[in-house]
Design a protein around this motif. Structure first.
Motif, short mmCIF file in Angstrom:
data_model
loop_
_atom_site.label_atom_id
_atom_site.label_comp_id
_atom_site.label_asym_id
_atom_site.label_seq_id
_atom_site.Cartn_x
_atom_site.Cartn_y
_atom_site.Cartn_z
N ARG A 50 39.98 -33.72 -25.64
CA ARG A 50 38.96 -32.74 -25.24
C ARG A 50 39.20 -32.33 -23.80
O ARG A 50 39.42 -33.17 -22.93
N TYR A 51 39.14 -31.04 -23.54
CA TYR A 51 39.32 -30.50 -22.18
C TYR A 51 40.63 -31.01 -21.58
O TYR A 51 40.74 -31.21 -20.37
N ASN A 60 32.92 -38.81 -28.89
CA ASN A 60 33.57 -37.59 -28.44
C ASN A 60 33.39 -36.41 -29.40
O ASN A 60 34.07 -35.40 -29.25
N GLU A 62 28.61 -32.72 -27.48
CA GLU A 62 29.24 -33.79 -26.70
C GLU A 62 29.26 -35.12 -27.43
O GLU A 62 29.97 -36.03 -27.01
N PRO A 72 21.53 -34.54 -26.89
CA PRO A 72 21.58 -33.12 -26.52
C PRO A 72 22.33 -32.89 -25.22
O PRO A 72 22.35 -33.75 -24.33
N ALA A 73 22.92 -31.72 -25.11
CA ALA A 73 23.65 -31.31 -23.90
C ALA A 73 23.74 -29.79 -23.96
O ALA A 73 23.48 -29.19 -25.02
N PRO A 74 24.08 -29.17 -22.86
CA PRO A 74 24.27 -27.71 -22.93
C PRO A 74 25.36 -27.39 -23.95
O PRO A 74 26.44 -27.99 -23.90
N GLY A 130 28.46 -26.02 -25.71
CA GLY A 130 29.70 -25.41 -25.22
C GLY A 130 30.26 -26.10 -24.00
O GLY A 130 31.25 -25.64 -23.42
N GLY A 131 29.64 -27.21 -23.59
CA GLY A 131 30.26 -28.02 -22.54
C GLY A 131 29.95 -27.60 -21.13
O GLY A 131 30.59 -28.07 -20.19
N GLY A 132 28.96 -26.75 -20.92
CA GLY A 132 28.59 -26.34 -19.56
C GLY A 132 27.75 -27.39 -18.86
O GLY A 132 27.37 -28.41 -19.44
N TYR A 133 27.49 -27.12 -17.59
CA TYR A 133 26.65 -28.02 -16.80
C TYR A 133 25.25 -27.45 -16.68
O TYR A 133 25.07 -26.24 -16.52
N ALA A 134 24.27 -28.29 -16.78
CA ALA A 134 22.89 -27.94 -16.43
C ALA A 134 22.23 -29.22 -15.95
O ALA A 134 22.48 -30.29 -16.51
N TYR A 172 19.34 -27.81 -22.68
CA TYR A 172 20.04 -28.81 -23.51
C TYR A 172 19.69 -28.51 -24.96
O TYR A 172 18.56 -28.12 -25.27
N ALA A 231 34.29 -37.98 -23.71
CA ALA A 231 35.29 -37.09 -23.13
C ALA A 231 35.97 -37.65 -21.87
O ALA A 231 36.71 -36.94 -21.20
N TYR A 283 36.43 -35.35 -13.91
CA TYR A 283 37.46 -34.30 -13.81
C TYR A 283 36.93 -32.91 -14.16
O TYR A 283 37.63 -31.92 -13.96
N ARG A 284 35.73 -32.84 -14.71
CA ARG A 284 35.26 -31.54 -15.20
C ARG A 284 33.74 -31.48 -15.12
O ARG A 284 33.06 -32.40 -15.56
N GLY A 333 30.06 -30.83 -16.14
CA GLY A 333 29.47 -30.84 -17.47
C GLY A 333 28.46 -31.97 -17.60
O GLY A 333 28.15 -32.67 -16.63
N VAL A 334 27.97 -32.14 -18.80
CA VAL A 334 26.96 -33.15 -19.11
C VAL A 334 27.53 -34.08 -20.18
O VAL A 334 27.85 -33.63 -21.28
N PRO A 390 27.06 -37.60 -22.31
CA PRO A 390 26.25 -38.76 -22.66
C PRO A 390 27.06 -40.04 -22.53
O PRO A 390 28.28 -40.05 -22.76
N TYR A 405 23.02 -40.30 -19.17
CA TYR A 405 23.87 -39.13 -18.94
C TYR A 405 24.70 -39.28 -17.67
O TYR A 405 24.19 -39.71 -16.63
#
Lengths: 657, 657
Positions: free
Chosen positions: A125-126, A159, A182, A204-206, A208-212, A221, B608, B628-629, B631-632, B634, B651
């Motif tokens: 991943r990534y 993962n 995630e 739960p998470a944003p 698409g793998g973004g940060y919030a 989330y 991840a 390394y990236r 994001g959020v 768990p 998290y």
């Protein structure tokens, strides 16, 4: 009831009577007073010497499988954070194979040759290399709601990945991952004809793998459920034909697909509808407390055929390449309904007839039986008890259920037999409860040792459970086995459920991995090859490898700094057995095991180069490595293949530049 | 002979008599005509239904171990190219644990945390990461020639490495490698008080890892035997105190240490004294043929106490940091003698009294019994039959042996009981032969299924074998088990050897790995801890970790881009459960499982990031990773630890820079 249950005591009474009448030889002692006269035979003597009871001896002959014997059933269990799948024969409870899936496993050469390395890397991943997984729920492929023995699917909770295993040779053939979610837990489960492999998110998470920030949990989330489209002809999941549904930020949990009357629906439970986010170092209660405030969480009821139509109609957002039905569209189209489910539920299980769903809350004492017919009518009549904060309609609980059965402390997971009985694991009590589906009455409980998680009955997730055995997957073993250090094996306990009373038959320590869930299939449904034919098959390619080497055509070809070695393996030599290269060369080794005898596996290993292959009869494998250092490196066959196996060796000679 | 052997038939006759006299109830059928009258009891009914014979039922009760039962013996087997060690209870034949050694294994968190990753990396060669091994010969530590249950040693044939496993917690504590040799096989074996762990090379190469063309094999390729000094107090091999002996370029094979009268000597066999080098693509015969020309190879007889004195006297060359006694010094000092051993030998086994050595050649039909007393006299009197091309004196064969026993086709490995019997695996015949040491007469052969390699009797490599069970380590399984694809399990067959006839008792499929050799110890000799105490123990450090976290002292500390997280784990939460870092930070996680309840293991995984730990009760572990990236991600406990295990989560929040 069958003859098994007429009791060992009958035999002892017969023998005792015979002795009393002077019919038999004297001698022997007794394990207990009333058994004493019978302790003349060798079985009795062994029982006495080993302290076995009558029930033990009966369990022994019910499970013992003599040399060459076959098990009628095969259990497939996840390996937890070991990242593999475990195959166990039932009732012998012998572990037959660990299948490498997400974690490299050198005995199988899995993750060491070019193709298997690429297969594992396809799950990165990534761009981050992932060399382990937390496998949780194996799902056997189904046809008309019955296991068909063709494929096995398994998830990686840590993962959010899914793997496909071909049962035609017990090897992993595909790993898929989306970056939409995630973690997963409600996976893998399949629809009744394996149209889809279901993957529900857990934490739960944003999307698409973004940060919030965590403070935006409620707004940014989300959970999701992915419907991975499976193509049976190619044996592959087709990501482009797969789609997903956005879900509120609850912690979605296990799922089950409807069948027969409820075909077309899936049911997924959840916890933490409180949307607690912990914060133990920041003055907040831990999640275990924050997530246990409400009396009810939400059973998610999804009309997947309707959702499929919506997804294909284009009313989706594409997030990291995945078509996702947004929550507002889901609500507008009536694809998702909730109904309350009692405290801390884990799993939802559809009855074999497809008419009902059983859910237990670990902090409740009941099993709750939901009626699909009632739920469908409530949905059709739009009879709601309310809506959740995101607008998802909530059906009235009392009107959705047929009733509840009092089970005990910590009911967890339910399986079924073919006679209308349900079996529920009871975590806190460390028991398995048997109860009647028809009248919701508890029939019997049997102690297990200890802390049972999931249970599996034979074909227990299908439309036609077999009802012979149940395996209790106990999470703790404590005092059950010899001490082998602070990390204990799990304990799989085999329980006979074909008699009037449940019988504990066998304790199987799981020596590697922490299995979470299992399915048991009739062994004769699986038709695996015994050798690869024609010679040159590559399991990952699922075809004859284009670089297959024929006996007599072995060769070494150099193209600049690239050296291609076309090699065969046969008892008991490699051709070539001398490989001469220069320091810095890239060596591409193409090896074919030209054997066609069953079990004539060869290994291939080169010292100090981390090169290791397992070549089953007829198999071809490729491995690429750099001759990074001048020197002399032996290579040899790592599978004891013949009397002259030790001589199946050669040298990699790396000449200095 | 004991009561086991009075025969199941006795019971059936008794019961039959009882029935004939009208003593018992009627009913039931029969597996065979003469058994019919007895088939009333439930055991008989099960036997009939499952097709079990009398011998099967007896084997069932001899091996079945009911819930909570303990095995009196533990078998330790190598895992072959899976790179681990397997622990099996005898006679239940249940696999209790796979111990990670050279190959990363995520269930144990082995090779994922900082210390275990460094431990595995300590076995890298020439800076090349090695993620697997070919483990061959486990050796239990010994005191006065008896297993003492403290340590287990295991080699890696592919990369010439040795690992030390502490049996106080069943974890790997050390990996050593020298670059002197490129592969090993005569390892590991220990001297009677574990003064040394012996590692003999297998495939000759230039000593020290240099390059020499294959054409210089006779002159520049060499074998060697390394004497790794073991320090029991620290539980570690001390490389600086270790030394080696240069050997001619034969393929040295298995070894055994003398004991009692022969203490101070080691015996190592060899093959390919022809010095064939293959060349299958270059017009030469394969090694299997070239190495099988001579009728005799050479048993290597080494006076290790004398060699130790020579090594410590400084008459050594230091090669890649290892003190090596050169071959000319060895010869001059009389440290090494040869004597012929019949064709394609594999293994040399010293009798429990230390007086004799048994060797079998796989292409010979005999077991040959060498007399230590005769050999010693020949050495003392310098009675030689000749010298090898390197000047090593060869003792006369006939004068070195007491005699030979005719065993059969492909005799391979010999073990002993406490009653003067020897047991030899017979590879080509697929049998185990029992023969009398006193009169060199074959007593009995029992078929095994199939292609037996090594065998193990209880405490069979010690001065006091137990003589109860023998395990036949069969290389092929073919038709013994359910079909699970082209890669078959190995088959360990348990044979009872405490009666007048050998009895096949159990077939155990080995589901992972290709075990090569095993030792069986009395279970009560091993005293492993059940939890780590005081809290904060790090198994690799074998001490309380300096970074141990106490409950209430959890914290997150930032130093520039380095973030240290001091965390505790307890049912059912982590503290902290929220980790906030910035993209690019290096995170050092220090986690202590503060539980002191047996089996209260917690896992720790971050999605991840390839982060995965197993924390046994009281254990502390450290893991370092780069955020390394953004994001959020768990994180959660991967071991099902309580009813609220799913809620044991948090998290990792990686904020964009």
């Amino acid at each position: 009831m069958n003859a098994f249950y007429t009791g060992f005591r009958t035999f002892t009474l017969v023998a005792a009577a015979a002795l009393w009448m002077g019919c038999g030889p004297q001698g022997g002692g007794g394990a207990s007073d009333d058994l004493k006269p019978a302790m003349t035979g060798s079985i009795a003597a062994v029982m006495q010497e080993r302290g076995l009871t009558e029930a033990d001896a009966l369990a022994a002959v019910r499970t013992y499988t003599p040399t060459g014997g076959r098990d009628p059933y095969l259990l497939f269990a996840s390996g937890g954070h070991a990242g593999h799948v475990v195959v166990i024969g039932v009732p012998s409870m012998r572990i037959l194979k660990y299948i490498g899936v997400f974690t490299p496993e050198p005995w199988q050469g899995y993750g060491y040759g070019d193709e298997t390395t690429a297969l594992i890397a396809s799950g990165d991943r990534y761009g981050k290399s992932l060399t382990w997984a937390d496998t949780h729920h194996p799902a056997l492929s189904e046809t008309k709601g019955d296991y068909d023995g063709e494929f096995l699917f398994i998830n990686d909770k840590a993962n959010a990945r899914i793997a496909v295993i071909r049962l035609s040779d017990y090897t992993t053939s595909q790993i898929v991952t989306s970056n939409l979610i995630e973690s997963d837990h409600g996976s893998t489960f399949v629809t009744p004809n394996t149209e889809y492999v279901i993957e529900g998110s857990q934490y739960p998470a944003p999307l698409g793998g973004g940060y919030a920030p965590l403070e935006e949990y409620n707004d940014n989330y989300r959970g999701a459920v992915i419907f991975w489209k499976f193509d049976r002809a190619s044996g592959k999941i087709v990501p482009e034909q797969s789609w997903a549904m956005e879900l509120p930020p609850y912690m979605q949990d296990l799922a089950d697909a409807g069948k027969l009357v409820s075909d077309g629906w899936i049911f997924m439970n959840s916890f933490n509808t409180e949307r607690a986010t912990g914060g133990t170092l920041e003055g907040e209660p831990p999640l275990e407390s924050g997530a246990s405030q409400n009396d009810m969480d939400y059973l998610h009821i999804i009309d997947w055929r309707k959702a499929e139509a919506v997804a294909n109609s284009g009313r989706t957002n594409t997030i990291v390449g995945m078509r996702v039905i947004p929550l507002d569209v889901t609500i507008e189209e009536g694809l998702l309904h909730f109904v309350g489910e009692p405290k801390s539920p884990h799993g939802v299980d559809v009855t074999p007839d497809g008419r009902e769903m059983v859910i237990s809350g670990k902090l409740d004492t009941h099993g709750t039986v939901y009626s699909f017919e009632k739920i469908k009518k409530l949905i059709e009549s739009k009879t709601y008890a309310g809506k959740d904060p995101y607008g998802v309609p909530i059906l009235p609980f009392e009107e959705s259920i047929r009733g509840q059965v009092e089970i005990g402390l910590g009911p967890l997971h339910t399986q079924f037999d073919g006679d209308g009985n349900a079996y529920t694991s009871v975590f806190i009590e460390s028991k398995v409860a048997k109860w009647s589906l028809a009248d919701l009455k508890l029939i019997e409980k049997i102690p297990v040792h200890y802390n049972v998680g999931h249970i599996a009955t034979v074909e227990g997730d299908t439309v036609s459970p077999d009802g012979t055995y149940l395996v209790s997957m106990n999470k703790w073993a404590i005092d059950r086995f010899n001490n082998v250090g602070p990390l204990l094996p799990q304990n799989f306990q085999l329980i006979g459920i074909d008699g009037p009373q449940m019988q504990l038959l066998y304790d199987l320590p799981i020596p590697l991995g922490e299995p979470h869930y299992a399915q048991i299939i009739k062994a004769d449904k699986i038709d695996s090859v015994e050798i690869y034919t024609p010679i040159g098959y590559n399991p990952v390619l699922h075809a004859t490898d284009p670089l297959t080497v024929t006996a007599g055509k072995e060769r070494i070809e150099r193209e600049g700094d690239e050296v291609h070695v076309y090699m065969t393996a046969v008892r008991s030599h490699f051709t070539p057995d001398t490989i001469r290269v220069k320091e810095g060369d890239t060596v591409h080794l193409h090896v074919t095991n030209v054997e066609q005898a069953k079990d004539a596996t060869h290994g291939f290993a080169i010292g100090a180069h981390n090169v290791n292959l397992s070549l089953e009869p007829g198999e071809h494998a490729n491995v690429t490595f750099v001759a990074y250092r001048a020197g002399v490196y032996p290579f040899y066959c790592t599978e004891f293949c013949s009397a002259l196996h030790l001589e199946m060796a050669g040298y990699l000679l790396v000449e200095p530049r």
